[in-house]
Structure formats: C-alpha cells, structure tokens
Scaffold this motif. Structure first.
Motif, PDB file in Angstrom:
ATOM      1  N   ALA A 326       0.807  -1.220   0.000  1.00 21.53           N
ATOM      2  CA  ALA A 326       0.000   0.000   0.000  1.00 21.53           C
ATOM      3  C   ALA A 326       0.839   1.268   0.000  1.00 21.53           C
ATOM      4  O   ALA A 326       0.307   2.355  -0.275  1.00 21.53           O
ATOM      5  CB  ALA A 326      -0.923   0.010   1.218  1.00 21.53           C
ATOM      6  N   CYS A 327       2.116   1.149   0.308  1.00 22.23           N
ATOM      7  CA  CYS A 327       2.979   2.329   0.382  1.00 22.23           C
ATOM      8  C   CYS A 327       2.962   3.091  -0.941  1.00 22.23           C
ATOM      9  O   CYS A 327       3.228   2.508  -1.993  1.00 22.23           O
ATOM     10  CB  CYS A 327       4.403   1.914   0.726  1.00 22.23           C
ATOM     11  N   PRO A 328       2.664   4.373  -0.918  1.00 22.67           N
ATOM     12  CA  PRO A 328       2.700   5.144  -2.166  1.00 22.67           C
ATOM     13  C   PRO A 328       4.084   5.085  -2.799  1.00 22.67           C
ATOM     14  O   PRO A 328       5.104   5.127  -2.115  1.00 22.67           O
ATOM     15  CB  PRO A 328       2.361   6.578  -1.713  1.00 22.67           C
ATOM     16  N   HIS A 329       4.100   5.004  -4.121  1.00 25.63           N
ATOM     17  CA  HIS A 329       5.366   5.018  -4.864  1.00 25.63           C
ATOM     18  C   HIS A 329       5.098   5.537  -6.259  1.00 25.63           C
ATOM     19  O   HIS A 329       4.118   5.154  -6.901  1.00 25.63           O
ATOM     20  CB  HIS A 329       5.980   3.622  -4.962  1.00 25.63           C
ATOM     21  N   GLY A 330       5.983   6.419  -6.733  1.00 29.92           N
ATOM     22  CA  GLY A 330       5.851   6.958  -8.076  1.00 29.92           C
ATOM     23  C   GLY A 330       5.275   8.360  -8.063  1.00 29.92           C
ATOM     24  O   GLY A 330       5.285   9.062  -7.050  1.00 29.92           O
ATOM     25  N   THR A 346       6.920  10.125  -4.812  1.00 27.89           N
ATOM     26  CA  THR A 346       7.564   9.476  -3.670  1.00 27.89           C
ATOM     27  C   THR A 346       8.246   8.202  -4.138  1.00 27.89           C
ATOM     28  O   THR A 346       7.789   7.562  -5.098  1.00 27.89           O
ATOM     29  CB  THR A 346       6.556   9.183  -2.545  1.00 27.89           C
ATOM     30  N   ASN A 347       9.333   7.863  -3.481  1.00 24.01           N
ATOM     31  CA  ASN A 347      10.139   6.708  -3.869  1.00 24.01           C
ATOM     32  C   ASN A 347      10.322   5.787  -2.667  1.00 24.01           C
ATOM     33  O   ASN A 347      10.874   6.199  -1.642  1.00 24.01           O
ATOM     34  CB  ASN A 347      11.519   7.173  -4.356  1.00 24.01           C
ATOM     35  N   LEU A 348       9.834   4.538  -2.782  1.00 27.76           N
ATOM     36  CA  LEU A 348      10.101   3.518  -1.775  1.00 27.76           C
ATOM     37  C   LEU A 348      11.520   3.025  -2.021  1.00 27.76           C
ATOM     38  O   LEU A 348      11.749   2.076  -2.758  1.00 27.76           O
ATOM     39  CB  LEU A 348       9.075   2.382  -1.878  1.00 27.76           C
ATOM     40  N   GLY A 349      12.486   3.699  -1.407  1.00 21.67           N
ATOM     41  CA  GLY A 349      13.874   3.517  -1.781  1.00 21.67           C
ATOM     42  C   GLY A 349      14.600   2.388  -1.099  1.00 21.67           C
ATOM     43  O   GLY A 349      15.423   1.709  -1.709  1.00 21.67           O
ATOM     44  N   ASP A 373       3.610  17.566   2.032  1.00 24.69           N
ATOM     45  CA  ASP A 373       2.991  17.189   3.306  1.00 24.69           C
ATOM     46  C   ASP A 373       1.825  16.224   3.093  1.00 24.69           C
ATOM     47  O   ASP A 373       1.581  15.343   3.924  1.00 24.69           O
ATOM     48  CB  ASP A 373       2.517  18.442   4.048  1.00 24.69           C
ATOM     49  N   ARG A 374       1.125  16.368   1.974  1.00 23.72           N
ATOM     50  CA  ARG A 374       0.001  15.463   1.694  1.00 23.72           C
ATOM     51  C   ARG A 374       0.499  14.032   1.499  1.00 23.72           C
ATOM     52  O   ARG A 374      -0.052  13.074   2.059  1.00 23.72           O
ATOM     53  CB  ARG A 374      -0.748  15.936   0.455  1.00 23.72           C
ATOM     54  N   VAL A 375       1.556  13.850   0.723  1.00 19.40           N
ATOM     55  CA  VAL A 375       2.099  12.513   0.495  1.00 19.40           C
ATOM     56  C   VAL A 375       2.722  11.959   1.773  1.00 19.40           C
ATOM     57  O   VAL A 375       2.620  10.762   2.064  1.00 19.40           O
ATOM     58  CB  VAL A 375       3.117  12.531  -0.655  1.00 19.40           C
ATOM     59  N   ALA A 376       3.349  12.821   2.558  1.00 16.38           N
ATOM     60  CA  ALA A 376       3.910  12.382   3.833  1.00 16.38           C
ATOM     61  C   ALA A 376       2.822  11.852   4.754  1.00 16.38           C
ATOM     62  O   ALA A 376       2.998  10.817   5.423  1.00 16.38           O
ATOM     63  CB  ALA A 376       4.660  13.539   4.495  1.00 16.38           C
ATOM     64  N   THR A 377       1.687  12.528   4.788  1.00 17.98           N
ATOM     65  CA  THR A 377       0.582  12.082   5.634  1.00 17.98           C
ATOM     66  C   THR A 377       0.047  10.733   5.173  1.00 17.98           C
ATOM     67  O   THR A 377      -0.263   9.849   5.985  1.00 17.98           O
ATOM     68  CB  THR A 377      -0.547  13.127   5.615  1.00 17.98           C
ATOM     69  N   MET A 378      -0.066  10.537   3.866  1.00 16.21           N
ATOM     70  CA  MET A 378      -0.512   9.254   3.332  1.00 16.21           C
ATOM     71  C   MET A 378       0.452   8.138   3.734  1.00 16.21           C
ATOM     72  O   MET A 378       0.035   7.046   4.150  1.00 16.21           O
ATOM     73  CB  MET A 378      -0.596   9.321   1.810  1.00 16.21           C
ATOM     74  N   VAL A 382      -0.382   4.765   6.245  1.00 18.88           N
ATOM     75  CA  VAL A 382      -0.240   3.362   5.846  1.00 18.88           C
ATOM     76  C   VAL A 382       0.571   2.583   6.869  1.00 18.88           C
ATOM     77  O   VAL A 382       0.163   1.502   7.336  1.00 18.88           O
ATOM     78  CB  VAL A 382       0.425   3.271   4.450  1.00 18.88           C
ATOM     79  N   PHE A 383       1.730   3.107   7.254  1.00 13.13           N
ATOM     80  CA  PHE A 383       2.620   2.347   8.119  1.00 13.13           C
ATOM     81  C   PHE A 383       2.187   2.392   9.590  1.00 13.13           C
ATOM     82  O   PHE A 383       2.443   1.440  10.332  1.00 13.13           O
ATOM     83  CB  PHE A 383       4.058   2.838   7.947  1.00 13.13           C
ATOM     84  N   GLU A 384       1.557   3.451   9.991  1.00 14.67           N
ATOM     85  CA  GLU A 384       1.063   3.490  11.375  1.00 14.67           C
ATOM     86  C   GLU A 384      -0.057   2.487  11.583  1.00 14.67           C
ATOM     87  O   GLU A 384      -0.196   1.908  12.676  1.00 14.67           O
ATOM     88  CB  GLU A 384       0.612   4.910  11.716  1.00 14.67           C
ATOM     89  N   LEU A 385      -0.853   2.228  10.554  1.00 13.69           N
ATOM     90  CA  LEU A 385      -1.877   1.180  10.653  1.00 13.69           C
ATOM     91  C   LEU A 385      -1.239  -0.192  10.862  1.00 13.69           C
ATOM     92  O   LEU A 385      -1.855  -1.085  11.450  1.00 13.69           O
ATOM     93  CB  LEU A 385      -2.741   1.166   9.390  1.00 13.69           C
ATOM     94  N   ALA A 386      -0.007  -0.350  10.378  1.00 15.71           N
ATOM     95  CA  ALA A 386       0.717  -1.619  10.546  1.00 15.71           C
ATOM     96  C   ALA A 386       1.472  -1.684  11.872  1.00 15.71           C
ATOM     97  O   ALA A 386       2.149  -2.678  12.141  1.00 15.71           O
ATOM     98  CB  ALA A 386       1.683  -1.819   9.395  1.00 15.71           C
TER      99      ALA A 386
END
Length: 487
Positions: A326-330, A346-349, A373-378, A382-386
C-alpha cells in the motif's frame, strides 16, 4: 590517469579524472576536500572550510572586471555510490574507473559521479585558468548533497559575498533551470516479532535483479520498475498462495535512487515448492510484458538457502507485506503549469532487516510544501496502521521560480548567441540545493545548467562528451558577460 584526460576541454576532464581517482561517496568527501584545499593553496587562492565541511575558494576578478557583480559558482563534493551486483567495489577505498564509449563516458560497473563531479571539475577548471574573463569569483563546494543536503542546510550567512549563483547540478544540455522540488525523508521502523522456524519448511532466497533503477526525481515519471515494490507484490502472492513465511527482506540502498535489486529469505512448505516455481514464472512473464521497453531485463530467481534461525510472526508478516504493498510510490500528481514535470512524487527507496526491526525509507518530493505534506501524511497513515513508527527528517524547501531573474535572461541570451538557439527553461523534479541557499542568502539571483547526464544514481550513469564541451563554452561566456554592480 585515464583516457578521459585526452578529451576536450582538457582542463575540465583532467580535474574530473582526478576526482574519479579519489573516493568521495556521501559522508566520505574528506579526502577529496583535502586534495582540493592543497591544490587551491598551491595556486595561491584563498580557501576556507566552514563548520559543516563546505569549501569556499575565492579568485580575484580579471583585470578591468573588478566592478562586475560577484558570482558564486557551485557544485557538490559527494557522489551516489551504486554498483552492479557482480562488481566488487568499495566506494570508500576504490577509485572510479571511467571509460569512453563513443560520445559517452561511463564508469566500469558503478556510478560514474558525473553528478556532480563534472560540475565540480568545471569549477576547478575556472579557478585554474588565468586567461578566463570574469568578475569577482567564489566557488562553493558543498558536502553530503546526495544523502541529506547537509552542506546546504549548514551554509551560514556572511561567508560569501557574491550576488549571483550559478549551480552546475542539472543534467540536460539545452535546458536551463529556474526552480526545483523540495522534499522530505520518511524513516519507518517496524519492530521485528519473531518465532521459531516451522517444521516441514524449506529455505529459499527470492532475488529480483536486472532493473534499470535511476534517479528518484528525474526518472520517477518514466514508469521504471521498482525492485522494492515488485518485492512487496511477490511476497504478498507467495504468502497468500503458497503459505510462505518471511524471515528477512532487503531492497534498494538509497532513498534517492529507484531500487534496482531486492531479496527475501523465505520458508516454504515442501508441498508448495512446485506451486511456488509456477507462481514465479507467471510473474516473470507478467513483468516482461508490463515493463517492455522500459525495464527489459527484470530477472526473478528462487534458490535454495541456509535455513534461518527465525521467521516473522504471521501477524507481523501480514502487516509488513500489506503496508509495503500500500505504500505510495511513483508520481502522485503532475504539474498543471509545466508540461511533463511531476508536481509530487515518492520513492520507496530502501527496505532493510535489522536485528530487532525492519527499516523502510522513502523520499517524498514536491514542487510545493502542500504536496509534500500530503504525500507524507498518506505514507505515515499506511505504516502506522501496521504498527510502525514513522519519523520525517531533513525537510527542505523547493526553489521557487523567478520569471524576472536577470541571470536567467543573461544565460538565455548567451546560449542563443553562442549556439544559435534559445534553451528550454524548466523546473526540475529533483532536489537542487538552491532552495536551501535562499535561507542564508535571500538576495541571490540563481540559475542552474549542466551537461547531459543519463542514468544518474545507477551504474548506467553516463555523461555526453559533446554536451560537456557545450556546457563549458556556455559557462565561460556567461562569466564573461556578468554585468557591473550598478546595472
């Protein structure tokens, strides 16, 4: 000494050859910095190092040009360290080995460091040439640009006297840049919850190789495959369809490079081995079709491995794999005002398994702070839910375009005069240091230009020999045309 010293302009290429011979990945620029200090002092130039490690070298104006506006010529000292899996290279000890292939200079199995070594070499070549026409000149060489922009963050007011900044860190001949994206790092930590290896399982290692990778700003909109995202997709399929258990996973090495390789150590029931191979073959075929013409050499492999001492609990495994999926990428949004320029991405690096946690790092870029900030919040959601901890570090602003910039007009006019055509004026979706410089030097009038560099941040990096010559011609002519202070 290598063959690139035979290229023209010889002074620039000679300095670049020396730069390649001294290891200088991010965080390890000290040896190169010492060489530059010793060289500058031997030339009788004033050189200083600030508390952050940035170098500032001053050269007096050419005779009769003392009243010109002062120019700060700028590059960064560090390079991105990336090597092919079959290349044994220690970037902190081994020199880069450049080679000529047609109109291009490559390295051998590694990044070349033309980003920003060519710009740095041009700065030194300007300092070295007593015959060039220019006003008061300062060269600023910053540290740690690639991994954190540490030098730009630490630049203090009052060290530099110039009014104009010429940044040499853009990568397309015929383009001139007047703005760039800002960014922030997302550092994510998920505690490792372990249990013993179940009986009746066999250890296998999944490997994803052969991807092009690339610069996470410049190449992010080109649809290149990310090894970290492919890994997440494969792990989800393997755990759901073949009851695989996950021990460790690794992907990418830098937050600002699109991940080229990834691996995972898995435990798979003996009865599922054939199904696992069939599933892998299916995805190999799928990716070959999906990324045809973009990433043509993706390779998926499963090999037997030594059994690990532990696996993740099923609960942790499920949360981690789904979060990575689910992590945003691209590209998150394209600019509405500039064609083919991403507004936010954003890049899942990086994914790395540690003793007590799994670490994930993303680099989020945007032309404005709201998009960042919008992408950072997204990403955090995702990861806080995990159940992960998410920390944002190193936020830096973009460089806002100034359409009325006098130095931009001068560069455009000079380009047209020298080459018979106007360059394209652009905003780059990468993190130039210019936005941060404005904090310490808000009065600077800034522009960025450079030669064509392709494949930056990957072992495919190459720089055009012809474009370097054109870059040098433009730089020399711009320096000669800087106006007087009262203009």
């Amino acid at each position: 000494m290598t063959a690139i010293r035979s290229l023209s302009p010889s002074s620039l290429w000679g300095f670049f050859d020396t730069i390649c011979s001294i290891p200088h990945p991010s965080g390890h620029e000290a040896a190169l910095g010492r060489w530059i200090i010793d060289w500058a002092q031997a030339q009788g130039l004033a050189v200083r190092r600030d508390d952050t490690g940035n170098l500032i070298i001053k050269k007096p104006a050419s005779p009769g040009m003392e009243n010109r506006k002062g120019v700060v010529l700028q590059a960064h000292l560090d390079m991105v360290p990336q090597a092919n899996a079959d290349t044994d290279h220690d970037f902190t000890r081994d020199p880069i080995r450049p080679r000529i292939d047609g109109d291009w200079v490559y390295a051998t199995g590694t990044t070349l460091g033309a980003d920003n070594g060519i710009g740095m070499a041009a700065c030194l070549a300007v300092l070295a040439d007593p015959h060039l026409a220019h006003g008061p000149l300062e060269v600023l060489l910053t540290v740690d640009e690639e991994s954190g922009m540490t030098g730009a963050f630490g630049l203090q007011p009052g060290w530099l006297e110039g009014e104009i900044l010429l940044n040499t860190d853009s990568e397309q001949d015929g383009d001139v840049y007047m703005g760039c994206a800002g960014g922030v790092d997302a550092n994510i930590t998920l505690p490792y919850q372990a249990e013993p290896v179940p009986a009746g399982y066999r250890a296998v290692r999944l490997s994803i190789t052969g991807l092009r990778g690339g610069h996470s700003g410049i190449n992010i909109h080109q649809g290149r495959a990310s090894a970290t995202k492919l890994l997440a997709e494969l792990l989800h399929a393997f755990t759901q369809e073949c009851r695989a258990r996950l021990s460790t996973l690794e992907g990418g090495t830098l937050r600002n490079a699109i991940a080229r390789e990834a691996t995972a150590l898995l435990l798979v029931p003996e009865a599922e081995q054939a199904a696992l191979q069939a599933l892998l073959a299916r995805y190999q075929q799928q990716y070959a079709a999906e990324f045809a013409g973009v990433d043509d050499f993706i390779r998926l492999e499963l090999n037997d491995a030594e059994p690990p001492a532990r696996v993740m609990t099923e609960a942790m495994q499920q949360k981690l794999v789904r979060a990575l999926l689910a992590c945003p990428h691209g590209v998150m949004a394209m600019s509405r005002t500039m064609a083919e320029v991403p507004q936010a991405s954003t890049n899942l690096g990086v994914i790395a398994t540690r003793e007590d946690h799994v670490h994930v790092q993303c680099l989020i870029r945007s032309l404005d702070n709201a998009g960042r900030d919008r992408v950072a919040t997204m990403t955090a959601a995702v990861f806080e839910l995990a159940g992960a901890e998410v920390r944002f570090d190193g936020a830096y602003p973009g460089w806002q375009p100034n359409p009325d910039s006098p130095i931009m007009k001068l560069v455009l006019d000079t380009h047209e005069k020298v080459f018979g055509a106007l360059p394209a004026v652009k905003v780059i979706h990468a993190g130039l240091e210019c936005g941060l410089f404005k904090s310490a030097y808000p009065h600077w009038d800034m522009v960025s230009f450079g030669p064509t560099i392709q494949g930056a941040h990957s072992p495919d990096e190459r720089v055009s020999i012809d474009a370097v010559s054109r870059f040098w011609q433009l730089l020399v002519q711009v320096l000669a045309q800087i106006p007087d202070r009262d203009n």
